[in-house]
Design an enzyme around this catalytic site. Structure first.
Site: not given
Ligand code: UD1
Ligand code: CA
Length: 469
Positions: A12, A16, A23, A73, A78, A102, A332, A439
């Site tokens: 992801g 934020r 992250k 990815q 998503g 993660g 150190r 000295r």
């Molecule tokens: C997600 C869940 C939500 C849950 C919450 C718990 C979904 C749609 N929603 O929301 O229901 O309550 O986690 O913490 O799953 N990521 C990818 N590829 C992407 C998008 C995200 O690898 O295309 C990874 C991100 O790096 C992250 C994880 O997936 O580690 C979760 O993504 P994030 O965007 O944080 O989901 P939330 O909005 O927190």
């Molecule tokens: Ca999350």
């Protein structure tokens, strides 16, 4: 035995966080967040761990190296789309697949284990970790159908009624592997965020007549995810408390848990007392019966039994049994302080071996040195280790005595049982058992003050005379 896979999502954008760093590499209690996730998965016995990387992939790889497998990815479309990237590696295998995000580092190995057990024993298509919380904002809501899950609805797609649900999706699942890939292939992105949500698998599988079973967390705090830095600090605080409680139950006294910081991989022996304001950082091991703090920072260091460290910083070094460090000492990297040695106030030690029972009680710099046993380094001893180009070593033999305010200009050796007179600047080796004085010889000018006063008086009289005339 069924094969148990884990897919960890780390592709992801982490928008934020407002960070140039990914992250999941932000640290929680001294380790990158994703390190905790992978370690906890390993402790729950998984056969294969596949990490989905994308945005800033190299940062994630730098943390986990080749201990996991990776899939890429290309675009963060998503969480469901992310899982789909693992299909070439895992589709068609029998067994179960845990899916973990993660950014949720607090989930315990026992919880992964329980989730996997429930999936296996009930034969559900998926077991979904859930929690009931007071503030469900930001999490997907669990829509139940009796004791099963009918759907998971993301906050942004939820109406008032669904938003009021306080049971949320922890973002950790155990799927039947075949069902998982069957479902993620059928996801669409017709939602407010235009993403392929993994959470929609619940509804797809349920409509197929499969069971999607909730597994409720007893400790809802475990599911806390990190989306921004406020949550990062909250997760850090939870893990910190967990670590301290663990060590207190193992027989360590922590005087003030609120001002004590112990990284997750630190080990502490019984009857050791940790005083306020102390930070034990990654790679540190503390023995038994030690007193550490107040206000000590130790990083990547090994501390044997019965050691005292007060108001000091110790980095990448070894403190042998019964030695004392501080207050106000700086040890150190590359230093080894011998048994019973004393490194006192305003003493800096760098890349130096300090023998058993040796004392540097105050205001001393020992850098790039091999100091023997039972040596006394007087106040203000300095190893002059740097000539502006290169560093050189100083060697001091056993039982040598270095007088106060001495410079030992390296490379130089002070022999065993040798003496260095206070105020010396030693540029040549001192043989064993010798005494070196380097000295200026002192000269006393007898009657100096009286002569001076006489001269002054004479001068004053002259000037008075000239004013009168
Ligand atoms: C997600 C869940 C939500 C849950 C919450 C718990 C979904 C749609 N929603 O929301 O229901 O309550 O986690 O913490 O799953 N990521 C990818 N590829 C992407 C998008 C995200 O690898 O295309 C990874 C991100 O790096 C992250 C994880 O997936 O580690 C979760 O993504 P994030 O965007 O944080 O989901 P939330 O909005 O927190
Ligand atoms: Ca999350």
């Amino acid at each position: 035995m069924t094969q148990r896979n884990a897919v960890v999502l780390a592709a992801g954008l982490g928008t934020r966080m407002k960070s140039r760093r990914h992250k999941v590499v932000h640290e929680v209690c001294g380790q990158p967040m994703i390190r905790h996730v992978v370690d906890h998965l390993k402790a729950s016995k998984v056969d294969r761990i596949v990490v989905v990387v994308g945005h800033l992939a190299e940062q994630v790889r730098a943390v986990l190296g080749d201990e996991v497998e990776y899939v890429f990815q290309e675009r963060a479309l998503g969480t469901g789309h992310a899982v789909l990237q693992a299909a070439p590696l895992l589709e068609g295998t029998e067994g179960q697949t845990l899916v973990v995000y993660g950014d949720t580092p607090l989930i315990r190995p026992e919880t992964f284990q329980r989730l996997a057990d429930v999936q296996q024993m009930t034969g559900a298509a998926a077991a979904v970790l859930t929690a009931v919380v007071d503030h469900p904002e930001g999490y997907g809501r669990i829509v139940r159908d009796g004791d099963q899950i009918r759907a998971i609805v993301e906050e942004k797609d939820a109406d008032e009624q669904i938003r009021a649900i306080r049971e949320v999706n922890a973002g950790t699942y155990c799927f039947d592997t075949e069902q998982l890939f069957d479902a993620v292939r059928r996801l669409d992105n017709g939602n407010r965020q235009g993403e392929y949500y993994l959470t929609d698998c619940a509804e797809i599988l349920q409509k197929d007549g499969r069971r999607v079973t909730p597994v409720l967390l007893e400790d809802a705090g475990e599911m806390a995810g990190v989306n921004d830095r406020v949550q990062l600090a909250a997760v850090e605080e939870s893990m910190r408390r967990r670590i301290l409680e663990y060590w207190m139950r193992e027989g360590v006294t922590v005087v003030d848990p609120r001002s004590t910081y112990v990284d997750s991989d630190v080990v502490i022996g019984r009857d050791t007392v940790i005083l306020p304001g102390t930070w034990l950082q990654a790679g540190t091991r503390i023995g038994e019966d030690c007193r550490i703090g107040p206000a000590a920072r130790l990083s990547a260091s090994v501390v044997e039994d019965g050691v005292r460290v007060e108001q000091s910083v110790v980095l990448g070094s070894t403190l042998r049994s019964g030695c004392t460090v501080g207050p106000f000492a700086y040890v150190r990297p590359g230093s080894d302080v011998g048994p019973g040695a004393k490194i006192g106030d305003f003493v800096e030690v760098k890349n130096a071996l300090i023998g058993a029972g040796t004392k540097a009680a105050h205001l001393t710099y020992i850098g790039d040195a091999d100091v023997g046993e039972g040596v006394v380094l007087g106040c203000g001893t300095i190893t002059v280790n740097y000539d502006g180009v290169q560093k050189h070593r100083t060697r001091i033999g056993d039982r040598a005595f270095v007088g106060c305010n001495s410079n030992l200009v390296a490379p130089v050796t002070v022999g065993s049982d040798a003496y260095v007179a206070a105020g010396s600047t030693i540029t040549e080796d001192v043989p064993d058992g010798a005494m070196a004085i380097a000295r200026e010889r002192q000269i006393n000018k007898e009657g100096y003050t009286a002569t001076l006063q006489h001269k002054l008086r004479g001068r004053r009289m002259k000037s008075e005379e000239s004013r009168e005339s």
